[in-house]
Design a protein around this motif. Structure first.
Motif, PDB file in Angstrom:
ATOM      1  N   UNK A  23       0.844  -1.197   0.000  1.00  0.00           N
ATOM      2  CA  UNK A  23       0.000   0.000   0.000  1.00  0.00           C
ATOM      3  C   UNK A  23       0.879   1.247   0.000  1.00  0.00           C
ATOM      4  N   UNK A  24       1.964   1.193   0.800  1.00  0.00           N
ATOM      5  CA  UNK A  24       2.875   2.336   0.868  1.00  0.00           C
ATOM      6  C   UNK A  24       3.874   2.226  -0.272  1.00  0.00           C
ATOM      7  N   UNK A  25       3.826   3.158  -1.198  1.00  0.00           N
ATOM      8  CA  UNK A  25       4.681   3.114  -2.361  1.00  0.00           C
ATOM      9  C   UNK A  25       5.811   4.120  -2.251  1.00  0.00           C
ATOM     10  N   UNK A  26       6.741   4.057  -3.191  1.00  0.00           N
ATOM     11  CA  UNK A  26       7.902   4.943  -3.141  1.00  0.00           C
ATOM     12  C   UNK A  26       7.541   6.399  -3.385  1.00  0.00           C
ATOM     13  N   UNK A  27       6.358   6.675  -3.965  1.00  0.00           N
ATOM     14  CA  UNK A  27       6.001   8.074  -4.220  1.00  0.00           C
ATOM     15  C   UNK A  27       5.684   8.807  -2.919  1.00  0.00           C
ATOM     16  N   UNK A  28       5.760   8.079  -1.777  1.00  0.00           N
ATOM     17  CA  UNK A  28       5.626   8.741  -0.482  1.00  0.00           C
ATOM     18  C   UNK A  28       6.865   9.573  -0.168  1.00  0.00           C
ATOM     19  N   UNK A 246      10.333  -9.398 -11.480  1.00  0.00           N
ATOM     20  CA  UNK A 246       8.935  -9.818 -11.616  1.00  0.00           C
ATOM     21  C   UNK A 246       8.660 -10.989 -10.695  1.00  0.00           C
ATOM     22  N   UNK A 247       7.370 -11.316 -10.532  1.00  0.00           N
ATOM     23  CA  UNK A 247       7.009 -12.478  -9.732  1.00  0.00           C
ATOM     24  C   UNK A 247       6.895 -13.702 -10.629  1.00  0.00           C
ATOM     25  N   UNK A 248       6.427 -14.811 -10.061  1.00  0.00           N
ATOM     26  CA  UNK A 248       6.352 -16.060 -10.815  1.00  0.00           C
ATOM     27  C   UNK A 248       5.370 -16.043 -11.963  1.00  0.00           C
ATOM     28  N   UNK A 249       4.444 -15.090 -11.960  1.00  0.00           N
ATOM     29  CA  UNK A 249       3.502 -14.934 -13.066  1.00  0.00           C
ATOM     30  C   UNK A 249       4.033 -13.951 -14.105  1.00  0.00           C
ATOM     31  N   UNK A 250       5.297 -13.574 -13.938  1.00  0.00           N
ATOM     32  CA  UNK A 250       5.972 -12.612 -14.821  1.00  0.00           C
ATOM     33  C   UNK A 250       5.311 -11.240 -14.774  1.00  0.00           C
ATOM     34  N   UNK A 251       4.729 -10.917 -13.626  1.00  0.00           N
ATOM     35  CA  UNK A 251       4.156  -9.591 -13.422  1.00  0.00           C
ATOM     36  C   UNK A 251       5.240  -8.676 -12.857  1.00  0.00           C
ATOM     37  N   UNK A 252       5.494  -7.591 -13.545  1.00  0.00           N
ATOM     38  CA  UNK A 252       6.590  -6.694 -13.197  1.00  0.00           C
ATOM     39  C   UNK A 252       6.425  -6.099 -11.799  1.00  0.00           C
ATOM     40  N   UNK A 253       7.557  -5.958 -11.097  1.00  0.00           N
ATOM     41  CA  UNK A 253       7.594  -5.340  -9.773  1.00  0.00           C
ATOM     42  C   UNK A 253       8.495  -4.114  -9.880  1.00  0.00           C
ATOM     43  N   UNK A 254       7.960  -2.978 -10.329  1.00  0.00           N
ATOM     44  CA  UNK A 254       8.801  -1.813 -10.629  1.00  0.00           C
ATOM     45  C   UNK A 254       9.079  -0.880  -9.464  1.00  0.00           C
ATOM     46  N   UNK A 255       8.119  -0.728  -8.537  1.00  0.00           N
ATOM     47  CA  UNK A 255       8.268   0.240  -7.457  1.00  0.00           C
ATOM     48  C   UNK A 255       9.407  -0.178  -6.528  1.00  0.00           C
ATOM     49  N   UNK A 256      10.214   0.775  -6.065  1.00  0.00           N
ATOM     50  CA  UNK A 256      11.378   0.461  -5.252  1.00  0.00           C
ATOM     51  C   UNK A 256      11.002  -0.252  -3.963  1.00  0.00           C
ATOM     52  N   UNK A 257       9.890   0.137  -3.336  1.00  0.00           N
ATOM     53  CA  UNK A 257       9.457  -0.525  -2.108  1.00  0.00           C
ATOM     54  C   UNK A 257       9.194  -2.002  -2.374  1.00  0.00           C
TER      55      UNK A 257
END
Length: 330
Positions: A23-28, A246-257
């Motif tokens: 929920x808490x992203x790097x844009x904080x 990315x995770x096992x479903x190849x879904x990208x994990x871009x946010x630094x957090x």
């Protein structure tokens, strides 16, 4: 606290099967300094040790302590001076040789003062959690072409093996990539050249985060010369060769957090450094992408599972006449 379902049930899993973004992203974090401090705080919460190291002398002192801890051996001052200057910081070694020491020749032998020889490991590849992860920031290098101050570096047993370059939110990610290129050109080789041991670079502007492997000095220079003649040519030192996690479903994990809570878990990072970096016969270091790591681990898991099943299959015994006897297990 989040729970991650790993791709494999074994202790060797590296990529999370499915990741739910925080929920808490790097844009904080609005400034680069705030982003850096938040990043370091997350690493410490994940078991990294934060140490204050801003000079080469301090880096070398810490390296000695970490290698002594890993190898359960205390160097004499004379032994350390010889081992450091000949095995770790040999002035004839460049990125190629230092990369080979991490990937292939991580056990170095040296002669003690009493004339006997022993092996010193730079990294423990059999029991990866014997390796100690430390994080430093704002390391200063004044011996290069320009005075520089690096953002965040991950030390593995005291050696800088992962370097992170951060930019404030809104700055193009390629600016961080270009910054590292300048460091490679102007200062990583300075002093005893310990930053030439870096195997993986991570670049982030908070919103987007990518990683890529180090390239050899020769390849780096050659590719830059080629690129200056043929701007359209894409080489392994091009920004296009950086990868998203990315995770096992190849879904990208871009946010630094989110990236930090997956890629930078101690087990995952050590697995990537030790198992999923490939030093080719062309002396190029390649780092696998998450879908390649996941596929590799699925195959290894099938092999392990089938081996266990075969061991557990009942052994059928017959007497001389061929009449089946009671089945037994191995």
């Amino acid at each position: 606290m989040s729970t991650y379902n790993m791709i494999l049930s074994s202790n060797e899993s590296t990529v999370v099967a499915e990741y739910e973004p925080q929920v808490k992203r790097s844009d904080s974090y609005q400034s680069e300094a705030a982003l850096e401090q938040a990043f370091i705080k997350m690493l410490v919460e994940q078991g990294y040790e934060y140490v204050t190291i801003h000079s080469e002398d301090a880096l070398i002192d810490n390296l000695r302590k970490q290698l002594e801890r890993l190898n359960q051996y205390s160097f004499t001052d004379k032994e350390w001076d010889s081992f450091f200057k000949h095995k770790i910081a040999n002035h004839n070694d460049g990125i190629v040789e230092k990369t080979r020491k991490i990937q292939e020749d991580h056990v170095q032998n040296f002669t003690r003062e009493d004339g006997t020889t022993m092996n010193i490991s730079l990294i423990d590849k059999k029991n990866i959690h014997n390796n100690r992860l430390q994080v430093i920031n704002q390391y200063e290098e004044s011996g290069g072409k320009h005075d520089t101050r690096y953002d965040v570096t991950i030390l593995v047993n005291g050696l800088p093996l992962v370097h992170v370059e951060l930019k404030r939110r809104g700055v193009a990610l390629k600016e961080a990539f270009n910054q590292i290129n300048r460091y490679q050109r102007d200062s990583f080789w300075a002093g005893f050249g310990l930053y030439e041991y870096v195997q993986i670079f991570v670049i982030s502007n908070g919103t987007n985060t990518k990683y890529y492997s180090n390239t050899t000095r020769f390849s780096h220079i050659k590719e830059n010369e080629t690129a200056s003649r043929k701007r359209s040519k894409k080489t392994s030192n091009s920004f296009e060769f950086t990868s998203f996690w990315a995770d096992g479903n190849n879904r990208t994990i871009p946010d630094l957090v989110d990236f930090t809570k997956t890629f930078f878990t101690k087990h995952t990072l050590l697995n990537i450094l030790i198992k999923y970096c490939v030093f080719t016969t062309e002396e190029l270091l390649l780092v696998m992408r998450p879908y390649q790591i996941a596929a590799t681990e699925r195959i290894l898991n099938r092999i392990e599972t089938s081996t266990i099943i075969r061991k557990l299959e009942p052994l059928k015994l017959v007497d001389i006449s061929g009449t089946p006897l009671a089945a037994v297990r191995h």
